[in-house]
Every structure is written in structure tokens, then in C-alpha cells.
Design a protein around this motif. Structure first.
Motif, PDB file in Angstrom:
ATOM      1  N   GLY A   4     -31.629  54.575 -13.247  1.00 40.59           N
ATOM      2  CA  GLY A   4     -31.010  54.038 -14.266  1.00 40.59           C
ATOM      3  C   GLY A   4     -31.435  54.625 -15.505  1.00 40.59           C
ATOM      4  N   TYR A   5     -32.698  54.909 -15.616  1.00 39.88           N
ATOM      5  CA  TYR A   5     -33.512  55.505 -16.991  1.00 39.88           C
ATOM      6  C   TYR A   5     -32.979  56.856 -16.890  1.00 39.88           C
ATOM      7  N   MET A 224     -20.027  59.466 -20.188  1.00 42.22           N
ATOM      8  CA  MET A 224     -19.363  57.889 -19.950  1.00 42.22           C
ATOM      9  C   MET A 224     -19.665  57.518 -18.605  1.00 42.22           C
ATOM     10  N   ALA A 225     -19.376  58.413 -17.872  1.00 43.56           N
ATOM     11  CA  ALA A 225     -19.517  57.890 -16.401  1.00 43.56           C
ATOM     12  C   ALA A 225     -21.394  57.679 -16.105  1.00 43.56           C
ATOM     13  N   GLY A 230     -25.625  53.830 -15.531  1.00 42.14           N
ATOM     14  CA  GLY A 230     -26.867  53.267 -15.783  1.00 42.14           C
ATOM     15  C   GLY A 230     -27.020  52.029 -16.326  1.00 42.14           C
ATOM     16  N   ILE A 231     -26.268  51.618 -17.072  1.00 41.02           N
ATOM     17  CA  ILE A 231     -25.856  50.126 -17.351  1.00 41.02           C
ATOM     18  C   ILE A 231     -26.317  49.065 -16.408  1.00 41.02           C
ATOM     19  N   LYS A 232     -25.443  49.179 -15.173  1.00 40.39           N
ATOM     20  CA  LYS A 232     -25.643  48.410 -13.940  1.00 40.39           C
ATOM     21  C   LYS A 232     -26.871  48.387 -13.315  1.00 40.39           C
ATOM     22  N   THR A 237     -29.448  46.410 -22.798  1.00 37.62           N
ATOM     23  CA  THR A 237     -30.428  46.549 -23.979  1.00 37.62           C
ATOM     24  C   THR A 237     -31.124  47.719 -23.706  1.00 37.62           C
ATOM     25  N   LYS A 238     -31.607  47.976 -22.629  1.00 39.81           N
ATOM     26  CA  LYS A 238     -32.523  49.207 -22.121  1.00 39.81           C
ATOM     27  C   LYS A 238     -31.760  50.281 -22.366  1.00 39.81           C
TER      28      LYS A 238
END
Length: 307
Positions: A4-5, A224-225, A230-232, A237-238
Motif C-alpha cells: 500500500g505504501y 489514479m489506479a 493503495g487507499i484500499k 488518511t495515510k
């Protein structure tokens, strides 16, 4: 978590390179309207092709369709026009930092539109960001282009409106569907504007075409993708905080590739801007968590009283 990071940092890097690609395209006789029309056209084709292949379409209501139209043809069109025009008058690094005042404007608009409370810590965070941007802009004797600064500031304000308006519909519709429709409507708007102002022209060198393809694929589709993916994995917030490396990427590459140099005081101001923006995001999320907890406790008490 680490994936994700990585995805959010990849997204921020791709976004941060966008003004660099834009400047290369301007150097090869590409107009702003041509650049943005082709950017959103290529992006919408890629998004819709992917959705057709994966059968990722969902039914949308007339209200959602109208919201996509408003977001794409008006707000995102204005934001892109202001931002991409600003880097013709001021350094890309400065434009990127001014754009990152948008969390401050989101908080202010949320106060007036959504009646969200402004805490003392949030106000302090906003003041920190504004103080930082004053350091970035420097003194009047530094001969900053007021028109370019106004365009970048306008982009930040319109982007904050875009976030407020789009916040609700994006929760109800998959992100890629939202992105596809917004890109489509933005492309149509730039086509109309380009024809009416006679600013669409496609006779430029291979470097201009490569720059546009880089903006469309790297700084639009991939960015965008990877951001949504990453948000998922790590949450909004992170993701929002990590995304603040975007202007840092712009500053680094504009220094290396475009010989743009910021003074030490401006770099310090840029760091303060990003710190203030990060604090605004963190404070907003904490406030939402507290409100959600209070609401859950209230519902729990009402259920117990009902028993």
C-alpha cells in the motif's frame, strides 16, 4: 501494508512528474487545450476499455450522471486549465506547492457547506500552511508572476470544490467508473473549448507526443489506479499524507531537468506548507473518528434504553 505504501508513493511520483512532462510538451509547441484534450481522451479510452474487458460497469442514476458531468466538464476542466496554465508563468515547483493548499480550502469549505466544525488545532494547522506559502512566495521584490500565482491558487480552490462535490458520489460508485466518466466529460469540454478558440492543433514533434502520452498513461491512468489500490490497503488518511511527497518529486525533478532552483527560505516554506496540510488531514480524520464513536455510543445507549 508495505505494498500500500509503495502504491501511494508510486501514485505521488507519477503525479509529481506531470508538470515536468507538460513543460516538455510546451517547449515543442503543444498548446494547453491540445495537451489537456489529448490527456483526458487517452485516459478515458484506457479506463473505458479496461471496464469493458473486466465487465466493471455498474448502473448509475441520473443524479450521479449529472454529478459526473459537473465534476468532469466544469470543475476538473477548470482545475486542470488553471494548473497547467500556471506552469507557463511560474516554476513548476512553486505551482505544485501552491496546489497543496487545497486541504486548507477543503476544511474551510466543509465548515461553510457541510457545517463541519473547525477545531483550534485545525485552525492552527491552516495558519501553518498559509505561513509556509508566504515564505515560498518570498518578498514582492522577488518579482513573482502574480498571474501565474493566481492561476495556481485558483487550481487549489477549484480542486477543493471538486473534492467537496465529488466526495459523496465517489462513495457510491467504483473509483475507476468515476474516473472514466470524469475523464470523458473533461475531454469533451476541452474539445469544445479548443474548437471555439481555435487552439487545438496536432502538428508537433515526436517529443510533444511522447510527453502527452506520458501525462496520459503515467500521470493519469497509472497514478489514479495505484492511488485507489493503495487507499484500499492503507486507508485514506495515510494515503493523503504520503501523497504529499508529490510536490517534493516535482521540486527534485524540476531542479534536475529544468534547472529550477528554489531558495533555502522557499524550501523551508515548502516543508511548512506540507506539514500544515498533513496536520489538517490528520486533524480532520481524528475529528471524524471521534464523531463516529460518539454516534455509535449514542446508538448503543438508545438500543439499551429501548430494551
Amino acid at each position: 501494508m508495505y505494498l500500500g505504501y509503495f502504491l501511494i508513493l508510486l501514485s505521488a511520483t507519477a503525479f509529481g512528474l506531470m508538470p515536468i512532462f507538460a513543460i516538455y510538451s510546451y517547449d515543442h509547441q503543444v498548446s494547453v487545450n491540445t495537451l489537456l484534450f489529448l490527456r483526458f481522451s487517452f485516459a478515458s479510452i484506457i479506463f473505458f476499455s479496461y471496464l469493458f474487458m473486466k465487465k466493471g460497469f455498474v448502473s448509475i442514476t441520473k443524479k450521479q450522471f449529472f454529478t459526473f458531468f459537473l465534476l468532469g466538464s466544469v470543475l476538473y476542466t477548470l482545475q486542470s486549465s488553471f494548473y497547467f496554465s500556471s506552469i507557463k508563468y511560474i516554476p513548476a515547483s512553486l505551482a505544485a506547492l501552491i496546489l497543496y493548499l487545497y486541504p486548507v480550502f477543503v476544511a474551510i469549505l466543509s465548515f461553510f457547506v457541510n457545517k463541519e466544525k473547525l477545531t483550534k488545532f485545525m485552525v492552527i494547522s491552516m495558519i501553518i500552511s498559509l505561513f509556509g506559502i508566504l515564505l515560498v512566495l518570498g518578498t514582492p521584490t522577488d518579482h513573482m508572476n502574480i498571474f501565474g500565482i493566481s492561476l495556481a491558487l485558483g487550481a487549489a480552490i477549484v480542486y477543493s470544490i471538486y473534492i467537496i462535490v465529488g466526495g459523496r458520489v465517489t462513495l457510491q460508485v467504483p473509483p475507476l467508473v468515476t474516473s472514466a466518466f470524469i475523464a470523458l466529460f473533461a475531454a469533451i469540454s476541452f474539445l469544445i473549448v479548443g474548437f471555439s478558440t481555435n487552439t487545438l492543433q496536432f502538428h508537433f514533434s515526436i517529443v510533444g507526443w511522447l510527453s502527452i502520452l506520458c501525462i496520459s498513461i503515467i500521470s493519469s491512468v497509472i497514478s489514479m489506479a495505484s492511488f485507489f489500490a493503495g487507499i484500499k490497503l492503507i486507508g485514506p488518511t495515510k494515503s493523503a499524507i504520503l501523497s504529499m511527497v508529490e510536490p517534493v518529486i516535482t521540486i527534485i525533478f524540476s531542479t534536475i531537468l529544468l534547472n529550477e532552483n528554489m531558495k533555502l527560505l522557499q524550501l523551508m516554506g515548502g516543508a511548512i506548507v506540507l506539514l500544515g496540510a498533513a496536520l489538517v488531514v490528520i486533524t480532520s480524520e481524528k475529528k471524524k473518528l471521534i464523531e463516529n464513536k460518539m454516534e455509535n455510543h449514542l446508538q448503543y445507549d438508545m438500543m439499551n434504553n429501548g430494551k
